[in-house]
Design an enzyme around this catalytic site. Structure first.
Site, PDB file in Angstrom:
ATOM      1  N   ASP A 119       6.411 -17.219 -64.598  1.00  0.00           N
ATOM      2  CA  ASP A 119       7.281 -17.206 -65.764  1.00  0.00           C
ATOM      3  C   ASP A 119       7.055 -18.441 -66.628  1.00  0.00           C
ATOM      4  OD1 ASP A 119       8.330 -18.920 -63.837  1.00  0.00           O
ATOM      5  OD2 ASP A 119      10.393 -18.234 -64.040  1.00  0.00           O
TER       6      ASP A 119
ATOM      7  N   ASP B 145       6.179 -25.847 -65.868  1.00  0.00           N
ATOM      8  CA  ASP B 145       6.981 -26.967 -66.374  1.00  0.00           C
ATOM      9  C   ASP B 145       6.271 -28.262 -65.952  1.00  0.00           C
ATOM     10  OD1 ASP B 145      10.078 -27.516 -67.253  1.00  0.00           O
ATOM     11  OD2 ASP B 145       9.535 -28.863 -65.637  1.00  0.00           O
TER      12      ASP B 145
ATOM     13  N   PHE C  78      15.488 -26.835 -71.650  1.00  0.00           N
ATOM     14  CA  PHE C  78      15.763 -25.865 -70.592  1.00  0.00           C
ATOM     15  C   PHE C  78      16.100 -24.510 -71.209  1.00  0.00           C
ATOM     16  CE2 PHE C  78      18.293 -23.629 -67.450  1.00  0.00           C
ATOM     17  CZ  PHE C  78      17.500 -23.791 -66.325  1.00  0.00           C
TER      18      PHE C  78
ATOM     19  N   ASP D  82      16.259 -18.174 -64.994  1.00  0.00           N
ATOM     20  CA  ASP D  82      17.682 -18.277 -64.671  1.00  0.00           C
ATOM     21  C   ASP D  82      18.234 -19.686 -64.837  1.00  0.00           C
ATOM     22  OD1 ASP D  82      16.244 -19.333 -62.354  1.00  0.00           O
ATOM     23  OD2 ASP D  82      18.219 -19.390 -61.400  1.00  0.00           O
TER      24      ASP D  82
ATOM     25  N   ARG E 182      18.930 -14.013 -65.814  1.00  0.00           N
ATOM     26  CA  ARG E 182      17.587 -13.414 -65.709  1.00  0.00           C
ATOM     27  C   ARG E 182      17.495 -12.084 -66.449  1.00  0.00           C
ATOM     28  NH1 ARG E 182      14.703 -16.316 -61.849  1.00  0.00           N
ATOM     29  NH2 ARG E 182      15.854 -17.066 -60.041  1.00  0.00           N
TER      30      ARG E 182
END
Ligand code: IMP
Length: 178
Positions: free
Chosen positions: A103, A106, A155, A162, A168
């Site tokens: 997904d 980071d 974020f 989530d 989600r």
């Protein structure tokens, strides 16, 4: 729906469903061209990639397989830097062309750890396909071959991602309002 509340925080719409589907279409076309004549094995990293993997695979008309693995490092809105075990790999990836589907990359620590584990199983090749990349947060050198969208360090939730287990199911991506 321009803002949503997830648990105790407010988030503002930042990537629409249209934008997501356009970007995913481009990545799917690139993978389809690059892997023509091969039979890649997609490894989708749960939980976050379930929606992305479903939409991506629908757009890749190659003979291919998909398996789901789990390897998570996040609690709340900040990375813990702590990497957990690889669970659920139910087949031999030796000699296979593997495409890891994530997904978001980071810090890159999760992906670096996962790639190390996969390389030890001697696949023919491994490439990384992520929906989102936060280039400003990357802490380790990582070859991300396919990144549908690059985003700032904020974020986010939605489209599989989530906040403390919630959000989600949102069909678009929302950014935390400071
Ligand atoms: P990394 O190890 O720091 O690259 O973190 C990767 C994992 O952290 C992703 O697979 C996500 O599950 C989670 N993550 C990173 N950034 C976000 C975010 O902005 N929202 C939700 N989850 C995130």
């Amino acid at each position: 729906m321009d803002t949503v509340t997830v648990k105790d925080k407010r988030f503002r719409l930042s990537i629409s469903a249209d934008e997501l589907h356009r970007a995913i279409g481009q990545v799917a076309a690139a993978i389809t061209a690059d892997y023509a004549g091969r039979r890649p094995l997609f490894l989708a990293v749960l939980n976050g990639s379930f929606m992305f993997a479903a939409d991506l695979l629908r757009l890749v008309p190659l003979p291919c397989e998909i398996a789901f693995v789990k390897l998570s490092s996040y609690a709340g809105t900040h990375t813990t830097g702590h990497v957990r075990q690889l669970i659920g790999l139910d087949r031999d990836i030796g000699g296979r062309d593997v495409i890891v589907v994530e997904d978001i990359v980071d810090t890159g620590l999760t992906m670096q750890h996962l790639l190390g584990r996969l390389q030890a199983m001697r696949p023919k090749s491994v490439s990384v396909c992520t929906l989102l990349l936060k280039p400003g947060k990357l802490q380790v050198p990582l070859d991300v071959r396919y990144a549908a969208l690059q985003i700032p360090n904020d974020f986010i939730v939605g489209y599989g991602l989530d906040y403390d287990g919630l959000g989600r199911n949102l069909p678009q991506i929302y950014t935390l309002v400071p």
